[in-house]
Write a protein that holds these residues in place. Structure first.
Motif, PDB file in Angstrom:
ATOM      1  N   ALA A 110       0.721  -1.171   0.137  1.00 56.97           N
ATOM      2  CA  ALA A 110      -0.113  -0.062   0.042  1.00 56.97           C
ATOM      3  C   ALA A 110       0.925   1.410  -0.077  1.00 56.97           C
ATOM      4  CB  ALA A 110      -0.722   0.040   1.112  1.00 56.97           C
ATOM      5  N   ALA A 111       1.867   1.245   0.647  1.00 58.09           N
ATOM      6  CA  ALA A 111       3.049   2.415   0.676  1.00 58.09           C
ATOM      7  C   ALA A 111       3.408   2.785  -0.521  1.00 58.09           C
ATOM      8  CB  ALA A 111       3.968   2.057   1.734  1.00 58.09           C
ATOM      9  N   LEU A 112       3.670   1.603  -1.455  1.00 55.05           N
ATOM     10  CA  LEU A 112       4.027   1.702  -2.835  1.00 55.05           C
ATOM     11  C   LEU A 112       2.955   1.896  -3.757  1.00 55.05           C
ATOM     12  CD1 LEU A 112       6.715  -1.225  -2.585  1.00 55.05           C
ATOM     13  CD2 LEU A 112       7.431   1.220  -2.892  1.00 55.05           C
ATOM     14  N   ASN A 113       1.860   2.294  -3.246  1.00 50.78           N
ATOM     15  CA  ASN A 113       0.633   2.481  -4.164  1.00 50.78           C
ATOM     16  C   ASN A 113       0.215   1.338  -5.120  1.00 50.78           C
ATOM     17  OD1 ASN A 113       0.335   5.426  -3.605  1.00 50.78           O
ATOM     18  ND2 ASN A 113       2.058   5.702  -4.601  1.00 50.78           N
ATOM     19  N   LEU A 114       0.227   0.385  -4.497  1.00 53.36           N
ATOM     20  CA  LEU A 114       0.043  -0.956  -4.987  1.00 53.36           C
ATOM     21  C   LEU A 114      -1.363  -1.669  -4.345  1.00 53.36           C
ATOM     22  CD1 LEU A 114       3.577  -2.346  -5.249  1.00 53.36           C
ATOM     23  CD2 LEU A 114       2.268  -1.613  -6.974  1.00 53.36           C
ATOM     24  N   LYS A 115      -2.216  -0.927  -3.989  1.00 54.46           N
ATOM     25  CA  LYS A 115      -3.524  -1.252  -3.390  1.00 54.46           C
ATOM     26  C   LYS A 115      -4.344  -2.182  -4.608  1.00 54.46           C
ATOM     27  CE  LYS A 115      -4.022   2.176   0.021  1.00 54.46           C
ATOM     28  NZ  LYS A 115      -5.005   3.212   0.543  1.00 54.46           N
ATOM     29  N   LYS A 116      -4.375  -1.809  -5.895  1.00 52.85           N
ATOM     30  CA  LYS A 116      -4.892  -2.527  -6.885  1.00 52.85           C
ATOM     31  C   LYS A 116      -4.273  -4.027  -6.761  1.00 52.85           C
ATOM     32  CE  LYS A 116      -2.566  -1.188 -10.895  1.00 52.85           C
ATOM     33  NZ  LYS A 116      -2.588  -0.809 -12.324  1.00 52.85           N
ATOM     34  N   ASP A 117      -3.138  -4.152  -6.800  1.00 49.30           N
ATOM     35  CA  ASP A 117      -2.362  -5.491  -6.812  1.00 49.30           C
ATOM     36  C   ASP A 117      -2.889  -6.226  -5.484  1.00 49.30           C
ATOM     37  OD1 ASP A 117      -0.740  -4.225  -8.558  1.00 49.30           O
ATOM     38  OD2 ASP A 117       0.901  -5.540  -8.088  1.00 49.30           O
ATOM     39  N   ILE A 118      -3.302  -5.735  -4.453  1.00 50.45           N
ATOM     40  CA  ILE A 118      -3.679  -6.482  -3.460  1.00 50.45           C
ATOM     41  C   ILE A 118      -4.991  -6.962  -3.636  1.00 50.45           C
ATOM     42  CG2 ILE A 118      -4.430  -6.326  -0.798  1.00 50.45           C
ATOM     43  CD1 ILE A 118      -2.409  -4.011  -0.673  1.00 50.45           C
ATOM     44  N   LYS A 119      -5.905  -5.971  -4.205  1.00 41.18           N
ATOM     45  CA  LYS A 119      -7.332  -6.466  -4.595  1.00 41.18           C
ATOM     46  C   LYS A 119      -7.500  -7.572  -5.531  1.00 41.18           C
ATOM     47  CE  LYS A 119     -11.736  -4.492  -6.191  1.00 41.18           C
ATOM     48  NZ  LYS A 119     -12.496  -3.371  -6.379  1.00 41.18           N
ATOM     49  N   TYR A 120      -6.421  -7.524  -6.555  1.00 45.55           N
ATOM     50  CA  TYR A 120      -6.529  -8.516  -7.534  1.00 45.55           C
ATOM     51  C   TYR A 120      -5.892  -9.864  -7.222  1.00 45.55           C
ATOM     52  CZ  TYR A 120      -5.353 -10.906 -11.880  1.00 45.55           C
ATOM     53  OH  TYR A 120      -5.054 -11.753 -13.000  1.00 45.55           O
ATOM     54  N   CYS A 121      -4.962  -9.656  -6.449  1.00 52.25           N
ATOM     55  CA  CYS A 121      -4.417 -10.953  -5.757  1.00 52.25           C
ATOM     56  C   CYS A 121      -5.163 -11.872  -4.858  1.00 52.25           C
ATOM     57  CB  CYS A 121      -3.102 -10.583  -5.208  1.00 52.25           C
ATOM     58  SG  CYS A 121      -1.778 -10.399  -6.270  1.00 52.25           S
ATOM     59  N   LEU A 122      -6.322 -10.968  -4.100  1.00 54.76           N
ATOM     60  CA  LEU A 122      -7.106 -11.572  -3.209  1.00 54.76           C
ATOM     61  C   LEU A 122      -8.318 -12.196  -3.962  1.00 54.76           C
ATOM     62  CD1 LEU A 122      -6.595  -9.632  -0.049  1.00 54.76           C
ATOM     63  CD2 LEU A 122      -5.567 -11.543  -0.562  1.00 54.76           C
ATOM     64  N   ALA A 123      -8.727 -12.144  -5.136  1.00 49.44           N
ATOM     65  CA  ALA A 123      -9.605 -12.690  -5.867  1.00 49.44           C
ATOM     66  C   ALA A 123      -9.671 -14.103  -6.416  1.00 49.44           C
ATOM     67  CB  ALA A 123      -9.898 -11.605  -7.371  1.00 49.44           C
ATOM     68  N   PHE A 124     -10.855 -14.708  -6.154  1.00 51.92           N
ATOM     69  CA  PHE A 124     -10.810 -16.233  -6.459  1.00 51.92           C
ATOM     70  C   PHE A 124     -11.103 -16.481  -7.746  1.00 51.92           C
ATOM     71  CE2 PHE A 124     -11.289 -16.722  -1.915  1.00 51.92           C
ATOM     72  CZ  PHE A 124     -10.878 -17.958  -1.718  1.00 51.92           C
ATOM     73  N   ASP A 125     -10.337 -17.457  -8.336  1.00 52.17           N
ATOM     74  CA  ASP A 125     -10.552 -18.094  -9.766  1.00 52.17           C
ATOM     75  C   ASP A 125     -10.820 -17.168 -10.954  1.00 52.17           C
ATOM     76  OD1 ASP A 125     -10.812 -20.606  -8.311  1.00 52.17           O
ATOM     77  OD2 ASP A 125     -12.803 -20.459  -7.844  1.00 52.17           O
ATOM     78  N   LYS A 126      -9.714 -16.306 -11.070  1.00 54.61           N
ATOM     79  CA  LYS A 126      -9.442 -15.772 -12.259  1.00 54.61           C
ATOM     80  C   LYS A 126      -8.958 -16.304 -13.465  1.00 54.61           C
ATOM     81  CE  LYS A 126     -10.412 -11.420 -10.855  1.00 54.61           C
ATOM     82  NZ  LYS A 126     -11.288 -10.363 -11.459  1.00 54.61           N
ATOM     83  N   THR A 127      -8.638 -17.583 -13.334  1.00 52.40           N
ATOM     84  CA  THR A 127      -8.028 -18.320 -14.108  1.00 52.40           C
ATOM     85  C   THR A 127      -8.209 -19.892 -13.758  1.00 52.40           C
ATOM     86  OG1 THR A 127      -5.710 -19.234 -15.209  1.00 52.40           O
ATOM     87  CG2 THR A 127      -5.733 -18.297 -12.991  1.00 52.40           C
TER      88      THR A 127
END
Length: 236
Positions: free
Chosen positions: A205-222
């Motif tokens: 979050a300190a590196l402005n990577l909050k969208k990474d966090i949200k994406y990585c916690l999503a189930f079954d994208k692939t």
């Protein structure tokens, strides 16, 4: 009797090492999520390496290379460790070399196991379904942070442990797997909130990577399962 075990750090791997189990590499924030994403966007194979020096040698040979240390892309390389770096047509059909602070270190530690596969929330269902069919003992290897325990990898390990424990082939969870399972059961209704004070979430979050966090916690994208074959990750 098949076991489900959780190893909280690559440094602990020698304690759990067996010749006949399947090792699931976990680094949800972000290496294993990035790997799953790269294959989803058409990468042919991924070559994990432990050091930046090894990655640089591949770069000099013309390979596309991702390199990250301390959550930051290493200067001079094509990609970092964000899944969003790999959402591009330029990787389609290509071999990518990858080195990261934690995830590729875990792969290096376990590379001689019976089978090594990549796990993330992004491929949760296909991973669990495959593990059930394989009918082997499973070691869930958390990459952690520089060989220290972290919450997010343990949370994912708990999700897998919970799912496998429902199946007749997996009657035994070790204490670490039970602890991870109980943690996940506490967190599953809102994993974002549960992880809000975790060290690596704060770091990203300190590196402005909050969208990474949200994406990585999503189930079954692939529905793809990366597996290690002859030092390369491929999809089978």
């Amino acid at each position: 009797m098949n076991k489900v075990e959780v190893c909280f750090s690559p440094n602990l791997y020698p304690v759990y090492k067996r010749t006949d189990n399947i090792v699931v590499i976990i680094d949800v924030l972000r290496a294993t999520s990035a790997i799953c994403t790269a294959f989803y966007y058409g990468a042919e194979k991924i070559i994990p390496v432990a050091t930046v020096e090894e990655a640089l040698k591949y770069k000099q040979q013309g390979f596309l290379v991702g390199a990250e240390r301390d959550a930051i892309k290493v200067d001079g390389f094509d990609f970092g460790n964000s899944p969003f770096d790999y959402m591009t047509d330029k990787i389609k059909g290509k071999s990518i070399v990858l080195t990261t602070t934690n995830g590729t270190q875990a792969i290096e530690a376990a590379k001689n196991a019976h089978k090594v596969v990549i796990g993330a929330f992004l491929n949760f269902t296909v991973l669990c379904d495959w593990l059930k069919k394989e009918n082997k003992s499973v070691l869930l290897l958390c990459s952690g942070w520089k060989n220290r325990f972290n919450l997010e990898d343990t949370l994912f390990a708990g999700a897998v442990a919970e799912e496998l424990s429902k199946h007749v082939n997996f009657p035994f969870l070790d204490d670490a797997a039970l602890a991870a399972k109980f943690m996940y059961q506490t967190a599953k209704t809102n994993p974002h909130k549960y992880l809000r004070n975790s060290s690596h979430r704060k770091r990203l979050a300190a590196l402005n990577l909050k969208k990474d966090i949200k994406y990585c916690l999503a189930f079954d994208k692939t529905n793809l399962l990366p597996i290690l074959e002859k030092d390369c990750l491929v999809v089978r």
